[in-house]
Design a protein around this motif. Structure first.
Motif, PDB file in Angstrom:
ATOM      1  N   GLU A 245       2.218   2.761  41.902  1.00  0.00           N
ATOM      2  CA  GLU A 245       1.441   1.664  42.474  1.00  0.00           C
ATOM      3  C   GLU A 245       1.152   1.969  43.955  1.00  0.00           C
ATOM      4  O   GLU A 245       0.025   1.803  44.431  1.00  0.00           O
TER       5      GLU A 245
ATOM      6  N   HIS B 229      -1.384   4.939  44.197  1.00  0.00           N
ATOM      7  CA  HIS B 229      -2.754   4.535  43.879  1.00  0.00           C
ATOM      8  C   HIS B 229      -3.343   3.602  44.932  1.00  0.00           C
ATOM      9  O   HIS B 229      -4.560   3.500  45.061  1.00  0.00           O
ATOM     10  N   SER B 230      -2.461   2.944  45.701  1.00  0.00           N
ATOM     11  CA  SER B 230      -2.985   2.073  46.766  1.00  0.00           C
ATOM     12  C   SER B 230      -3.235   2.862  48.051  1.00  0.00           C
ATOM     13  O   SER B 230      -3.654   2.303  49.059  1.00  0.00           O
TER      14      SER B 230
END
Lengths: 430, 80
Positions: A178, A181-182
């Protein structure tokens, strides 16, 4: 074998998954672990058969015994001592020595296949043909062609298919992905994996006749060695982090230390290249455990240690000396005095102790050949039960498992041939 | 109820131990400044961490001393 999880521990594991509920859109296969997913199967059970009741099979049995959504109705193994051990764990289950007989059992809705690698494809295909849902341990199959055959049969059957890539359910990895991907570590510029052990990888063998059955991992006919047994898990990291798959692989391997009649390598070094130029490495030696197990995603602005659940910044906020010292004590990380760089000046490795990005991290040193506690295996087995009950295929799992296996198999082939292999277009099937 | 009497000698001893712990903590801070290549003014600016380390050391030492005291008492009882 790891201890049996208590009901409380099991629920606590799932609780940590709820904490990543916001990530469901990014990681859709986690649906089974959400509150909604739990409600969907309330009061229902998946009737399961276990094919292969050795150490990994018993590990799954132990986990499923505390899962209210699972009921083990049948066990199968052609090695009696293992079958007896498993039968002692679930005395109500029917016992079989031939997996085909288990597949004929109408009570069995889904099977968990924990057999040697060379049996995965044939058993999975037969299970789909018999109308069963399948959870097959990793790696998916012995060859890329077998993987393709398995996937074709799965698509024909319309049944649920899950492969034992438990990192997809490990809260550390989910949170890490997460973050990646951010953009928390900038652009991904490298992926580094290693898995070191110092043991001969042998199981106790009561008779020489059973050597190839008990120690199947050591022989080419039944195993692809370190690549399918260890690398398969770690090779998923790069693809997961970048949403793309490598173009080519080069590697080397040899039997350097354990010259005991085994056929598979006891050390390998493999490198993969992605279309964006990123390289992912995998190294494994099983005669030195100094570095243990490590998985790192290297970004232009930071590094993520997937195993420990720590993020390091390329330009960390200033911390005083004593503060760094206290943080290192707190995190149990020893400073790395390794040197890098070919220039005249020594480039010291970063001493930044990093920041933990998840609570209650349970790390593993990768030394267990059976399975580690809290590594996502419990949640994966639960997801399979959920899928068996609802008939809903968890998204992306098969694709991730196929490519992880294909990469491991290509790595093995490249290290045997000492060559560079390219991922064929016809093998990009999902 | 019996009054507890803490002699001046004992108070002095504890103060000396506390002082020793503080000096050790300052030394740790100096070593950290050298090892982590941080700045020398941290000797003063990081006094909070230094006091924290000093207290931790004092507590650690206290536990060790209590264990030794307990062992001594058990040993003396057995000899008697």
């Amino acid at each position: 074998m790891d201890k049996l999880l208590t009901r409380k521990e099991f629920l606590s594991n799932l609780g940590s998954m709820f904490a990543v509920g916001s990530a469901i859109s990014l990681f859709p296969w986690l649906t089974s672990c959400t509150e909604k997913g739990q409600k969907e199967i309330e009061g229902q059970v998946a009737k399961l058969g276990i094919i292969g009741t050795g150490s990994r099979g018993q590990f799954h049995i132990a986990n499923l015994l505390v899962d209210k959504s699972a009921k083990i109705v049948a066990l199968c193994d052609d090695y009696e001592p293992h079958l007896k051990e498993a039968a002692a764990m679930c005395p109500d289950a029917k016992l079989y020595s031939d997996y085909r007989k288990l597949l004929d059992d109408k009570d069995v809705e889904g099977v968990i296949i924990c057999t040697p690698l060379n049996w995965h494809a044939v058993m999975t295909i037969d299970s789909f043909k018999a109308g069963k849902h399948v959870f097959c341990e990793k790696s998916m199959a012995y060859s890329i062609q077998e993987c393709k055959d398995v996937i074709a049969e799965w698509q024909r059957s319309g049944k649920v298919f899950v492969v034992g890539q438990q990192r997809l359910f490990d809260p550390k990895y989910i949170k890490a992905m997460e973050l990646i991907h951010s953009g928390a570590i900038g652009e991904v510029v490298g992926v580094r994996n290693y898995w070191y052990r110092n043991n001969d990888w042998r199981r106790e063998c009561p008779s020489p006749d059973l050597e190839r059955r008990i120690n199947w991992r050591l022989y080419n006919a039944s195993s692809r060695g370190l690549m399918t047994e260890l690398a398969c898990h770690q090779l998923q990291n790069g693809s997961w982090a970048m949403d793309q798959y490598p173009e080519c692989v080069t590697g080397m391997g040899s039997i350097r230390f354990w010259k005991d009649g085994r056929e598979v390598f006891d050390n390998v070094a493999v490198t993969y290249e992605y279309p964006n130029g990123v390289h992912m490495t995998f190294e494994s030696i099983i005669s030195n455990k100094h570095f243990g197990m490590g998985e790192f995603i290297l970004g232009s602005e930071g590094t993520i240690d997937l195993v420990k659940g720590i993020m390091f910044s390329e330009s960390p906020a200033y911390r005083s000396g004593i503060e760094q010292f206290l943080m290192q004590i707190k995190q149990g990380i020893l400073s790395n005095s390794a040197f890098a760089g070919s220039s005249w000046s020594q480039e010291e490795a970063s001493t930044d102790p990093g920041v933990r990005f998840t609570d209650k991290i349970i790390t593993t040193d990768g030394s267990s050949s059976t399975g580690a506690t809290n590594d996502g295996s419990v949640e994966l087995a639960h997801a399979f039960c959920h899928a068996v009950i609802t008939g809903q295929q968890p998204e992306k799992i098969v694709k991730e498992a196929y490519y992880a296996t294909a990469l491991a198999l290509m790595g093995d082939q490249a290290s045997h041939e000492k060559s560079t292999l390219y991922f064929k277009d016809e093998d990009r099937i999902l | 109820m019996k009054d507890l009497v803490i002699s001046g000698r004992k108070v002095k001893r504890e103060l000396l131990i506390a002082l020793g712990c503080f000096i050790c903590a300052v030394l740790i801070n100096i070593i950290c400044i050298i090892v982590y290549h941080s700045q020398w003014h941290e000797i003063f600016t990081q006094i909070g961490f230094t006091v924290f380390v000093a207290i931790a050391l004092y507590v650690l030492l206290l536990i060790v001393r209590l264990i030794i005291l307990a062992c001594r008492k058990i040993f003396c009882k057995r000899n008697k």
